[in-house]
Design a protein around this motif. Structure first.
Motif, PDB file in Angstrom:
ATOM      1  N   MET A   1      -1.201  94.530  18.451  1.00 36.58           N
ATOM      2  CA  MET A   1      -2.263  95.938  18.445  1.00 36.58           C
ATOM      3  C   MET A   1      -1.819  96.478  17.003  1.00 36.58           C
ATOM      4  O   MET A   1      -1.059  96.458  16.581  1.00 36.58           O
ATOM      5  N   PRO A   2      -3.046  96.880  16.582  1.00 33.32           N
ATOM      6  CA  PRO A   2      -3.074  97.739  15.403  1.00 33.32           C
ATOM      7  C   PRO A   2      -2.379  98.927  15.679  1.00 33.32           C
ATOM      8  O   PRO A   2      -2.228  99.385  16.691  1.00 33.32           O
ATOM      9  N   VAL A   3      -1.873  99.419  14.309  1.00 36.48           N
ATOM     10  CA  VAL A   3      -1.120 100.796  14.530  1.00 36.48           C
ATOM     11  C   VAL A   3      -1.954 101.476  13.314  1.00 36.48           C
ATOM     12  O   VAL A   3      -2.240 101.349  12.334  1.00 36.48           O
ATOM     13  N   ALA A   4      -1.688 103.022  14.119  1.00 32.65           N
ATOM     14  CA  ALA A   4      -2.115 104.000  13.186  1.00 32.65           C
ATOM     15  C   ALA A   4      -1.197 105.159  13.024  1.00 32.65           C
ATOM     16  O   ALA A   4      -0.651 105.225  13.982  1.00 32.65           O
ATOM     17  N   LEU A   5      -1.050 105.787  11.869  1.00 33.39           N
ATOM     18  CA  LEU A   5      -0.131 106.851  11.760  1.00 33.39           C
ATOM     19  C   LEU A   5      -1.211 108.096  11.443  1.00 33.39           C
ATOM     20  O   LEU A   5      -1.841 108.066  10.629  1.00 33.39           O
ATOM     21  N   ILE A   6      -0.988 108.959  12.296  1.00 29.54           N
ATOM     22  CA  ILE A   6      -1.762 110.160  12.270  1.00 29.54           C
ATOM     23  C   ILE A   6      -0.896 111.408  12.254  1.00 29.54           C
ATOM     24  O   ILE A   6      -0.118 111.797  12.921  1.00 29.54           O
ATOM     25  N   THR A   7      -1.227 112.289  10.962  1.00 33.24           N
ATOM     26  CA  THR A   7      -0.179 113.540  10.795  1.00 33.24           C
ATOM     27  C   THR A   7      -1.139 114.891  11.421  1.00 33.24           C
ATOM     28  O   THR A   7      -2.481 114.584  11.450  1.00 33.24           O
ATOM     29  N   GLY A   8      -0.460 115.643  12.076  1.00 31.02           N
ATOM     30  CA  GLY A   8      -1.180 116.726  12.545  1.00 31.02           C
ATOM     31  C   GLY A   8      -1.825 116.546  13.871  1.00 31.02           C
ATOM     32  O   GLY A   8      -2.991 116.596  13.861  1.00 31.02           O
ATOM     33  N   ALA A   9      -1.225 115.706  14.571  1.00 34.07           N
ATOM     34  CA  ALA A   9      -1.935 115.209  15.834  1.00 34.07           C
ATOM     35  C   ALA A   9      -1.685 115.801  17.190  1.00 34.07           C
ATOM     36  O   ALA A   9      -2.040 115.332  18.161  1.00 34.07           O
ATOM     37  N   SER A  10      -1.062 116.916  17.106  1.00 32.34           N
ATOM     38  CA  SER A  10      -0.535 117.731  18.513  1.00 32.34           C
ATOM     39  C   SER A  10      -2.041 118.449  18.964  1.00 32.34           C
ATOM     40  O   SER A  10      -1.975 118.841  20.155  1.00 32.34           O
ATOM     41  N   LYS A  11      -3.237 118.381  18.142  1.00 32.54           N
ATOM     42  CA  LYS A  11      -4.072 119.511  18.611  1.00 32.54           C
ATOM     43  C   LYS A  11      -5.352 119.050  17.457  1.00 32.54           C
ATOM     44  O   LYS A  11      -5.097 118.374  16.652  1.00 32.54           O
ATOM     45  N   GLY A  12      -6.385 119.562  17.599  1.00 32.49           N
ATOM     46  CA  GLY A  12      -7.640 119.597  16.874  1.00 32.49           C
ATOM     47  C   GLY A  12      -8.330 118.147  16.761  1.00 32.49           C
ATOM     48  O   GLY A  12      -7.966 117.183  17.488  1.00 32.49           O
ATOM     49  N   LEU A  13      -8.501 117.746  15.435  1.00 30.56           N
ATOM     50  CA  LEU A  13      -9.259 116.560  14.948  1.00 30.56           C
ATOM     51  C   LEU A  13      -8.164 115.356  15.293  1.00 30.56           C
ATOM     52  O   LEU A  13      -8.630 114.388  15.541  1.00 30.56           O
ATOM     53  N   GLY A  14      -6.951 115.713  14.887  1.00 33.59           N
ATOM     54  CA  GLY A  14      -5.961 114.748  14.844  1.00 33.59           C
ATOM     55  C   GLY A  14      -5.707 114.080  16.209  1.00 33.59           C
ATOM     56  O   GLY A  14      -5.558 113.075  16.353  1.00 33.59           O
ATOM     57  N   ARG A  15      -5.423 115.166  17.035  1.00 36.84           N
ATOM     58  CA  ARG A  15      -5.283 114.507  18.483  1.00 36.84           C
ATOM     59  C   ARG A  15      -6.717 113.943  18.996  1.00 36.84           C
ATOM     60  O   ARG A  15      -6.407 112.976  19.657  1.00 36.84           O
ATOM     61  N   ALA A  16      -7.753 114.382  18.810  1.00 34.58           N
ATOM     62  CA  ALA A  16      -8.972 113.599  19.315  1.00 34.58           C
ATOM     63  C   ALA A  16      -9.130 112.445  18.896  1.00 34.58           C
ATOM     64  O   ALA A  16      -9.435 111.386  19.512  1.00 34.58           O
ATOM     65  N   LEU A  17      -8.720 112.340  17.522  1.00 32.73           N
ATOM     66  CA  LEU A  17      -8.962 110.804  17.020  1.00 32.73           C
ATOM     67  C   LEU A  17      -7.743 109.966  17.630  1.00 32.73           C
ATOM     68  O   LEU A  17      -8.054 108.884  17.822  1.00 32.73           O
ATOM     69  N   ALA A  18      -6.510 110.504  17.565  1.00 33.76           N
ATOM     70  CA  ALA A  18      -5.583 109.677  18.290  1.00 33.76           C
ATOM     71  C   ALA A  18      -5.984 109.268  19.614  1.00 33.76           C
ATOM     72  O   ALA A  18      -5.557 108.307  20.156  1.00 33.76           O
ATOM     73  N   ALA A  19      -6.430 110.012  20.636  1.00 32.13           N
ATOM     74  CA  ALA A  19      -6.918 109.680  21.921  1.00 32.13           C
ATOM     75  C   ALA A  19      -7.949 108.631  21.847  1.00 32.13           C
ATOM     76  O   ALA A  19      -7.889 107.765  22.728  1.00 32.13           O
ATOM     77  N   ALA A  20      -8.795 108.562  20.789  1.00 30.26           N
ATOM     78  CA  ALA A  20      -9.796 107.681  20.877  1.00 30.26           C
ATOM     79  C   ALA A  20      -9.428 106.436  20.565  1.00 30.26           C
ATOM     80  O   ALA A  20      -9.720 105.301  21.046  1.00 30.26           O
ATOM     81  N   LEU A  21      -8.358 106.237  19.488  1.00 35.98           N
ATOM     82  CA  LEU A  21      -8.028 105.144  19.190  1.00 35.98           C
ATOM     83  C   LEU A  21      -6.875 104.525  20.085  1.00 35.98           C
ATOM     84  O   LEU A  21      -6.831 103.328  20.443  1.00 35.98           O
ATOM     85  N   ALA A  22      -6.075 105.333  20.632  1.00 35.00           N
ATOM     86  CA  ALA A  22      -5.164 104.971  22.010  1.00 35.00           C
ATOM     87  C   ALA A  22      -6.100 104.283  23.172  1.00 35.00           C
ATOM     88  O   ALA A  22      -5.750 103.353  23.864  1.00 35.00           O
ATOM     89  N   GLY A  23      -7.378 104.996  23.328  1.00 32.54           N
ATOM     90  CA  GLY A  23      -8.235 104.276  24.301  1.00 32.54           C
ATOM     91  C   GLY A  23      -8.714 102.831  23.982  1.00 32.54           C
ATOM     92  O   GLY A  23      -9.155 102.268  24.806  1.00 32.54           O
ATOM     93  N   ARG A  24      -8.611 102.416  22.606  1.00 29.20           N
ATOM     94  CA  ARG A  24      -9.108 101.284  22.175  1.00 29.20           C
ATOM     95  C   ARG A  24      -8.090 100.435  22.136  1.00 29.20           C
ATOM     96  O   ARG A  24      -8.138  99.129  21.639  1.00 29.20           O
ATOM     97  N   GLY A  25      -6.797 100.866  22.631  1.00 27.10           N
ATOM     98  CA  GLY A  25      -5.644  99.964  22.232  1.00 27.10           C
ATOM     99  C   GLY A  25      -4.804  99.847  21.464  1.00 27.10           C
ATOM    100  O   GLY A  25      -3.861  99.214  20.932  1.00 27.10           O
ATOM    101  N   TRP A  26      -4.756 100.957  20.534  1.00 28.81           N
ATOM    102  CA  TRP A  26      -3.892 101.067  19.145  1.00 28.81           C
ATOM    103  C   TRP A  26      -2.698 101.650  19.666  1.00 28.81           C
ATOM    104  O   TRP A  26      -2.519 102.301  20.473  1.00 28.81           O
ATOM    105  N   ASP A  27      -1.499 101.214  18.861  1.00 29.78           N
ATOM    106  CA  ASP A  27      -0.498 101.881  18.972  1.00 29.78           C
ATOM    107  C   ASP A  27      -0.289 102.939  17.854  1.00 29.78           C
ATOM    108  O   ASP A  27      -0.928 102.896  16.825  1.00 29.78           O
TER     109      ASP A  27
END
Length: 289
Positions: A1-27
C-alpha cells in the motif's frame, strides 16, 4: 500500500485529507501537538481503510523538534517507504493576528520555524524515501501523459510546469518557458495560503512565512525534477486556525476543510506537474496559480 506522512492531522484539512487517503487504502503516519485529539483521529482513520484497517502510526509532537521529525520519517520507513509528504502543520505567529507594527518578533520567528524551516527539515530527511517511491509513475498504466484530468482545461493545467510562475517579476522575466518536469518519484504537498500572495491587513507575519514556503517549494521543484512538488492555497476554510486568527469574524459561512480535499486528490490522481495550485472549495475544484 502507498504511504503518506501528514503533519497537523488531528483536525482540519490534515485530518480530512488523511481520512480520504485511508479510505483509498493508504497507510499513514500522522502527527499533531496534542496527543488526545491525534489518537482519536487515528482510531477513526484505522477504521476507514478499504476492506482492511488502514495502518496508521500516530506520533504526537512538534514539527519544530528535530527528534520528532526523525521519528516521523522512520515510522514511514517501517511502513514500507514514503510516497506522499504533506506539510500541513502551521502556526500564525500571533493569536489573534495583529498589524505588523505590533507583530511580536518571537511570534514571527515561531511562524517561520514551523511554516518554513520545519517543512524543509522534514523534506530533507524524507528525500531518500521519496526519491525511490514508485507510486506516481504507476499512473502511467491507466493515464497516459497528457490525458489526465488537467489536460485541455481552460485553467492551463495541461501545460508545462512553469518554474517561475510570477513572470511579471523582473528577475524571472523570460524564464517562463521552462521544460516540463516529469516526476518519477513521490510527491510533496505544501499547504500554503492566499496570504502568501495578497497583502491582507494583520496577515503580514503569517503571510510572509507562507510566501517563503512558496518560494522554497518552487526552488525545490527545480532542484528535484524526479519528484512532484505542489504548493497549494486551499482557500477560505472553517478551521480552528482561522478562528484563532480572526476570533471576531463569523466563519459559519466558510466551507469546511473536507470540501477542499477533492481538489487535492485531483493533483494526486492526475500526477499533476510541480507548481502552485489553488484548490477551490468545491468537489474536484483545482486550478494553477
Amino acid at each position: 500500500m502507498p504511504v503518506a506522512l501528514i503533519t497537523g492531522a488531528s483536525k482540519g484539512l490534515g485530518r480530512a485529507l488523511a481520512a480520504a487517503l485511508a479510505g483509498r487504502g493508504w497507510d499513514l503516519v500522522v502527527d499533531a501537538r496534542s496527543a488526545g485529539p491525534l489518537e482519536e483521529a487515528a482510531r477513526k482513520l484505522r477504521g476507514a481503510g478499504r476492506g482492511t484497517a488502514a495502518r496508521v502510526v500516530a506520533l504526537p509532537g512538534d514539527v519544530a523538534d528535530g527528534g520528532h521529525r526523525a521519528a516521523l520519517v522512520a515510522a514511514a520507513g517501517e511502513l514500507g517507504g514514503l510516497d506522499l509528504l504533506v506539510n500541513n502543520a502551521s502556526v500564525l505567529g500571533a493569536e489573534p493576528l495583529v498589524r505588523l507594527a505590533e507583530q511580536p518578533l518571537d511570534g514571527l520567528r515561531a511562524a517561520l520555524e514551523v511554516n518554513v524551516v520545519a517543512p524543509l527539515a522534514l523534506i530533507q530527511q524524507a528525500l531518500p524515501l521519496l526519491r525511490v517511491s514508485s507510486y506516481l509513475p504507476s499512473y502511467e498504466e491507466v493515464v497516459r501523459r497528457g490525458e489526465g484530468p488537467f489536460s485541455g482545461r481552460a485553467d492551463g493545467n495541461g501545460g508545462a510546469y512553469d518554474s517561475h510562475p510570477y513572470s511579471e517579476n523582473a528577475r524571472n522575466a523570460g524564464l517562463s518557458d521552462s521544460p516540463p518536469y516529469i516526476g518519477t518519484g513521490g510527491a510533496i504537498l505544501n499547504i500554503s495560503s492566499d496570504a502568501a500572495a495578497e497583502p491582507y491587513p494583520t496577515w503580514g507575519g503569517y503571510g510572509a512565512a507562507k510566501a517563503a514556503l512558496d518560494q522554497q517549494s518552487a526552488v525545490l521543484a527545480v532542484e528535484e525534477p524526479g519528484l512532484r512538488v505542489w504548493w497549494v492555497d486551499p482557500g477560505d476554510m472553517r478551521t480552528d486556525l482561522y478562528a484563532a486568527a480572526v476570533p471576531d469574524d463569523d466563519a459559519s459561512g466558510r466551507p469546511l476543510p473536507g470540501t477542499v480535499v477533492p481538489g487535492l486528490l485531483r493533483l494526486l490522481d492526475g500526477a499533476a506537474p510541480s507548481g502552485r495550485y489553488s484548490a477551490a472549495a468545491a468537489p474536484g475544484g483545482v486550478s494553477s496559480r
